[in-house]
Design a protein around this motif. Sequence first.
Motif, PDB file in Angstrom:
ATOM      1  N   CYS A  76       0.827  -1.211   0.000  1.00  0.00           N
ATOM      2  CA  CYS A  76       0.000   0.000   0.000  1.00  0.00           C
ATOM      3  C   CYS A  76       0.863   1.265   0.000  1.00  0.00           C
ATOM      4  O   CYS A  76       0.331   2.367  -0.098  1.00  0.00           O
ATOM      5  CB  CYS A  76      -0.963  -0.004   1.180  1.00  0.00           C
ATOM      6  N   LYS A  78       2.378   2.761   2.346  1.00  0.00           N
ATOM      7  CA  LYS A  78       2.127   3.642   3.474  1.00  0.00           C
ATOM      8  C   LYS A  78       3.168   3.395   4.561  1.00  0.00           C
ATOM      9  O   LYS A  78       3.760   2.324   4.638  1.00  0.00           O
ATOM     10  CB  LYS A  78       0.730   3.370   4.060  1.00  0.00           C
ATOM     11  N   HIS A  91      -2.006  -4.601   9.049  1.00  0.00           N
ATOM     12  CA  HIS A  91      -2.723  -3.336   8.886  1.00  0.00           C
ATOM     13  C   HIS A  91      -3.731  -3.466   7.760  1.00  0.00           C
ATOM     14  O   HIS A  91      -3.594  -4.323   6.889  1.00  0.00           O
ATOM     15  CB  HIS A  91      -1.739  -2.191   8.620  1.00  0.00           C
ATOM     16  N   ARG A  92      -4.717  -2.625   7.828  1.00  0.00           N
ATOM     17  CA  ARG A  92      -5.756  -2.649   6.800  1.00  0.00           C
ATOM     18  C   ARG A  92      -5.344  -1.717   5.681  1.00  0.00           C
ATOM     19  O   ARG A  92      -4.476  -0.877   5.841  1.00  0.00           O
ATOM     20  CB  ARG A  92      -7.086  -2.214   7.397  1.00  0.00           C
ATOM     21  N   TRP A  93      -5.945  -1.908   4.572  1.00  0.00           N
ATOM     22  CA  TRP A  93      -5.669  -0.983   3.495  1.00  0.00           C
ATOM     23  C   TRP A  93      -6.970  -0.569   2.851  1.00  0.00           C
ATOM     24  O   TRP A  93      -8.016  -1.178   3.066  1.00  0.00           O
ATOM     25  CB  TRP A  93      -4.664  -1.560   2.491  1.00  0.00           C
ATOM     26  N   TYR A  94      -6.869   0.470   2.102  1.00  0.00           N
ATOM     27  CA  TYR A  94      -8.075   1.096   1.581  1.00  0.00           C
ATOM     28  C   TYR A  94      -8.063   1.098   0.064  1.00  0.00           C
ATOM     29  O   TYR A  94      -8.596   1.978  -0.570  1.00  0.00           O
ATOM     30  CB  TYR A  94      -8.189   2.511   2.152  1.00  0.00           C
ATOM     31  N   ARG A  96      -8.996  -1.628  -2.468  1.00  0.00           N
ATOM     32  CA  ARG A  96     -10.226  -2.097  -3.120  1.00  0.00           C
ATOM     33  C   ARG A  96     -11.355  -2.252  -2.111  1.00  0.00           C
ATOM     34  O   ARG A  96     -12.474  -1.844  -2.345  1.00  0.00           O
ATOM     35  CB  ARG A  96      -9.956  -3.437  -3.802  1.00  0.00           C
ATOM     36  N   ASN A  97     -11.002  -2.878  -0.988  1.00  0.00           N
ATOM     37  CA  ASN A  97     -12.043  -3.181  -0.010  1.00  0.00           C
ATOM     38  C   ASN A  97     -11.533  -2.648   1.324  1.00  0.00           C
ATOM     39  O   ASN A  97     -10.507  -3.066   1.814  1.00  0.00           O
ATOM     40  CB  ASN A  97     -12.223  -4.697   0.058  1.00  0.00           C
ATOM     41  N   TRP A  98     -12.238  -1.784   1.906  1.00  0.00           N
ATOM     42  CA  TRP A  98     -11.633  -1.069   3.007  1.00  0.00           C
ATOM     43  C   TRP A  98     -11.642  -1.793   4.327  1.00  0.00           C
ATOM     44  O   TRP A  98     -11.111  -1.311   5.302  1.00  0.00           O
ATOM     45  CB  TRP A  98     -12.180   0.338   3.029  1.00  0.00           C
ATOM     46  N   SER A  99     -12.149  -3.001   4.349  1.00  0.00           N
ATOM     47  CA  SER A  99     -12.032  -3.790   5.575  1.00  0.00           C
ATOM     48  C   SER A  99     -11.025  -4.918   5.390  1.00  0.00           C
ATOM     49  O   SER A  99     -10.864  -5.775   6.241  1.00  0.00           O
ATOM     50  CB  SER A  99     -13.393  -4.384   5.955  1.00  0.00           C
ATOM     51  N   GLU A 100     -10.344  -4.905   4.286  1.00  0.00           N
ATOM     52  CA  GLU A 100      -9.423  -5.980   3.941  1.00  0.00           C
ATOM     53  C   GLU A 100      -8.068  -5.759   4.596  1.00  0.00           C
ATOM     54  O   GLU A 100      -7.600  -4.633   4.675  1.00  0.00           O
ATOM     55  CB  GLU A 100      -9.224  -5.931   2.432  1.00  0.00           C
ATOM     56  N   CYS A 102      -4.195  -5.591   4.519  1.00  0.00           N
ATOM     57  CA  CYS A 102      -3.279  -5.295   3.417  1.00  0.00           C
ATOM     58  C   CYS A 102      -2.432  -6.525   3.090  1.00  0.00           C
ATOM     59  O   CYS A 102      -1.877  -7.158   3.993  1.00  0.00           O
ATOM     60  CB  CYS A 102      -2.370  -4.133   3.791  1.00  0.00           C
TER      61      CYS A 102
END
Length: 127
Positions: A76, A78, A91-94, A96-100, A102
């Motif tokens: 990502c 970040k 960590h999550r990423w934003y 394609r799917n924001w609850s996915e 990373c």
Amino acid sequence: MTSTMEWIRRTYDVPARHGMRIEYDGKPATIVGAGGGYLRFRIDGEKRRTVGHPCYRIVYPAVPEPARPRGWCQCCLKDRAMTKDCVMGNHRWYGRNWSEQCPGSGKFPWKPVRNLTHPGEQRQVAA
Ligand SMILES: [Zn+2]
């Protein structure tokens, strides 16, 4: 979207942030923005903004080492905390799917986060 300020931090290994106090060519200044890979800052006492390369005659303040080392996630891109095994923490990423989670979690970072204080070219100071 990735902000230009983040791009500058990632590309030049500097801690540039909006509102940060820096020194430009020996003069105190405040970062007021970024654009096109360049920093915009206002030198104390001057009305006009100055545009400068992030590695040209700028001295950044020393940033304390975080409790956990940080890296740039290769997925990502970040700035994220790393585990003690030197891989990216979960960590999550934003994207394609924001609850996915990373896909970069648990992998080695693209590179560690560094906070250089004197990057690139500096004015030669007579010893
Ligand atoms: Zn990531």
